[in-house]
Design a protein around this motif. Structure first.
Motif, mmCIF file in Angstrom:
data_model
loop_
_atom_site.group_PDB
_atom_site.id
_atom_site.type_symbol
_atom_site.label_atom_id
_atom_site.label_comp_id
_atom_site.label_asym_id
_atom_site.label_seq_id
_atom_site.Cartn_x
_atom_site.Cartn_y
_atom_site.Cartn_z
ATOM 1 N N ARG A 9 -31.180 25.999 -29.919
ATOM 2 C CA ARG A 9 -31.806 27.287 -30.538
ATOM 3 C C ARG A 9 -30.798 28.065 -31.516
ATOM 4 N NH1 ARG A 9 -33.702 28.653 -26.407
ATOM 5 N NH2 ARG A 9 -32.348 30.203 -25.630
ATOM 6 N N GLN B 53 -30.929 26.047 -25.111
ATOM 7 C CA GLN B 53 -30.344 27.179 -25.744
ATOM 8 C C GLN B 53 -29.382 26.774 -27.074
ATOM 9 O OE1 GLN B 53 -28.729 30.041 -23.238
ATOM 10 N NE2 GLN B 53 -26.914 30.634 -24.505
ATOM 11 N N ALA C 86 -23.374 26.515 -26.313
ATOM 12 C CA ALA C 86 -24.475 27.163 -25.775
ATOM 13 C C ALA C 86 -24.384 28.547 -26.648
ATOM 14 C CB ALA C 86 -24.504 27.535 -24.315
ATOM 15 N N SER C 87 -23.191 28.869 -27.271
ATOM 16 C CA SER C 87 -23.039 30.271 -27.727
ATOM 17 C C SER C 87 -22.661 29.918 -29.295
ATOM 18 C CB SER C 87 -21.895 31.138 -26.876
ATOM 19 O OG SER C 87 -20.769 30.234 -27.007
ATOM 20 N N ARG D 291 -31.806 24.057 -19.580
ATOM 21 C CA ARG D 291 -32.023 25.604 -20.276
ATOM 22 C C ARG D 291 -30.640 25.728 -21.415
ATOM 23 N NH1 ARG D 291 -28.703 29.599 -19.680
ATOM 24 N NH2 ARG D 291 -27.832 28.681 -17.726
#
Length: 357
Positions: free
Chosen positions: A230, A227, A146-147, A223
Motif C-alpha cells: 500500500r 502495508q 513497510a515505510s 499486515r
C-alpha cells in the motif's frame, strides 16, 4: 521498464535482448531419440522432458553435466524491525560464515551431489565479510519496506548485474548447470510481497511461517506485507520497480544469475519460494529466461505453488522442505544427470532388432 540513464540499466536492457531461445532442432532430435529407447512411450515422465529441454538449452544432445555449482546469494532486510521473523538479522552473517566453513545444509548436500558452492554477500549488514564469501555488497541491507522503498532502482539493477556477472564467470570456469539459493533473515516477507504484486493474489493466501513465526507473528507479517504494498504501490508490469520497492538485494542477485544463465545457455535450477520470486523478476525482465529454468521442489510456503503455476514449471521433488540455501536445487542435480545418462546409454529398439513403438 522505465528508461534510465544509468550504465547498469543500459547494460541490463542490452543483455536481455541478447538472450536466445533453446535450439528447437536439438530438442526434436532428443525427442526422436527418446522415442526409440527400449521403454513404453512417455514412461519416464518428467525425466524425458528434462532431457529434451537440456539438449535444446545446451545445444548438445547428451550434454556434459559434470561441473555443477550452487550460488547462494545473501542479504539483510530492514523489514525485520517489524517483527516478521523469529530470528535476528545477525544470523545472516553467522550463516555466511557457516557456508564458507562448509557446515551448512547446502554444503552437505552439495558434497553429496558433487557441486561447488559459491556464496555472495550482495547486501548483508556484516561489517566484515567472512573469508570464503565473495564480497559484492551493493549496500548493507535494505530499508524497511513497510515505510518506503526497500532500495533505489539503481541499487536493484546493480544487484541484478552482480548475479549476471557471477553466472558469466561460472560459465567461463566450465560450470554447466547452476542452482540458485539464498540466505537472508526475513526474506520470505519480500518474496511474498513480490508474489502478491505479480500474481494479484491476496496476501493472506500467500503468506507462510517462514523460519517459524507463531500465530501472532503470522498476522503481523500479513499486515506488514499489505502495508508495504500500500505504501509503495509497486508496478507489477515493471520488475525493477517491484524489486526496488518490496524486494531484496539477494533476490535481485538471484534474478541476475538466472538472466546470466540464460544468456550463456546454461540450465538454471530454482529452489524454494525466495528463488522462485527471483525467477518471476527474471522472467519479467525477459520472457526468454523461462525455458532455461527448472523447478526443483515444492516448498511448504503457500506462495511457492502459486508462483510455480504462474511460471508454468513443475517441481520434481515433494519433500516438504522450506530451508532455502539452494538445498532443493542441489537435490535435482542427480536427476538431471540421470536424464542425460538415459538418453546416452539406454539401448534403442533397433539395437535389439525390434521395430520402434
Amino acid at each position: 521498464m522505465q528508461q534510465l540513464n544509468s550504465s547498469h540499466h543500459l547494460q541490463l536492457e542490452s543483455l536481455t535482448r541478447l538472450i536466445s531461445l533453446p535450439d528447437e532442432t536439438l530438442e526434436q532430435q532428443a525427442r526422436d531419440r527418446i522415442d526409440q529407447l527400449t521403454k513404453p512411450p512417455g514412461s519416464l515422465g518428467l525425466l524425458e522432458e528434462m532431457a529434451i529441454r537440456l539438449a535444446g538449452i545446451t545445444g548438445e544432445q547428451t550434454p556434459d553435466m559434470s561441473k555443477k555449482a550452487i550460488v547462494v546469494c545473501c542479504g539483510d532486510h530492514g523489514v525485520v524491525e517489524e517483527g516478521v521473523t523469529a530470528y535476528p538479522s545477525e544470523v545472516t552473517e553467522k550463516m555466511m560464515a557457516n557456508f564458507a566453513a562448509g557446515g551448512a545444509a547446502i554444503n552437505v548436500i552439495a558434497r553429496q551431489t558433487k557441486a561447488d558452492v559459491y556464496v555472495l554477500d550482495v547486501g548483508s549488514r556484516a561489517r566484515t565479510v567472512p573469508d570464503g564469501v565473495i564480497d559484492c555488497k551493493v549496500r548493507p541491507g535494505t530499508d524497511n519496506m513497510a515505510s518506503g522503498p526497500a532500495m533505489s532502482r539503481d541499487e536493484a539493477v546493480q544487484a541484478v548485474m552482480t548475479g549476471v556477472e557471477m553466472a558469466r564467470r561460472l560459465k567461463q570456469e566450465g560450470v554447466r548447470v547452476i542452482g540458485v539459493g539464498e540466505m537472508g533473515i526475513g526474506n520470505t516477507t519480500p518474496a511474498t510481497a513480490i508474489a502478491a504484486v505479480i500474481t494479484g493474489s491476496p496476501v493472506d493466501q500467500l503468506t507462510g511461517r517462514g523460519a517459524g513465526v507463531d500465530d501472532a507473528g503470522m498476522l503481523r507479517k500479513i499486515r506488514v506485507i499489505e502495508q508495504a504494498i500500500r505504501v509503495n504501490q509497486p508496478d507489477p508490469q515493471d520488475p525493477v520497480d517491484v524489486l526496488a520497492k518490496v524486494g531484496g538485494l539477494e533476490i535481485a542477485a538471484m534474478a541476475g544469475v538466472m538472466l546470466g544463465g540464460a544468456l550463456e545457455r546454461m540450465p538454471v535450477v530454482i529452489d524454494g519460494l525466495i528463488s522462485t520470486s527471483a525467477a518471476m523478476i527474471a522472467v519479467g525482465l525477459s520472457e526468454r529466461v523461462k525455458p532455461y529454468l527448472f523447478a526443483s521442489h515444492l516448498s511448504e510456503e503457500p506462495a511457492h505453488r502459486i508462483l510455480l503455476e504462474k511460471l508454468g514449471l513443475t517441481p520434481l521433488i515433494h519433500a516438504r522442505m522450506r530451508l532455502g540455501e539452494g538445498t532443493g536445487a542441489a537435490l535435482l542435480f542427480p536427476m538431471m544427470e540421470a536424464a542425460v545418462a538415459l538418453m546416452r546409454e539406454m539401448a534403442t529398439f533397433a539395437d535389439l532388432g525390434l521395430e520402434g513403438p
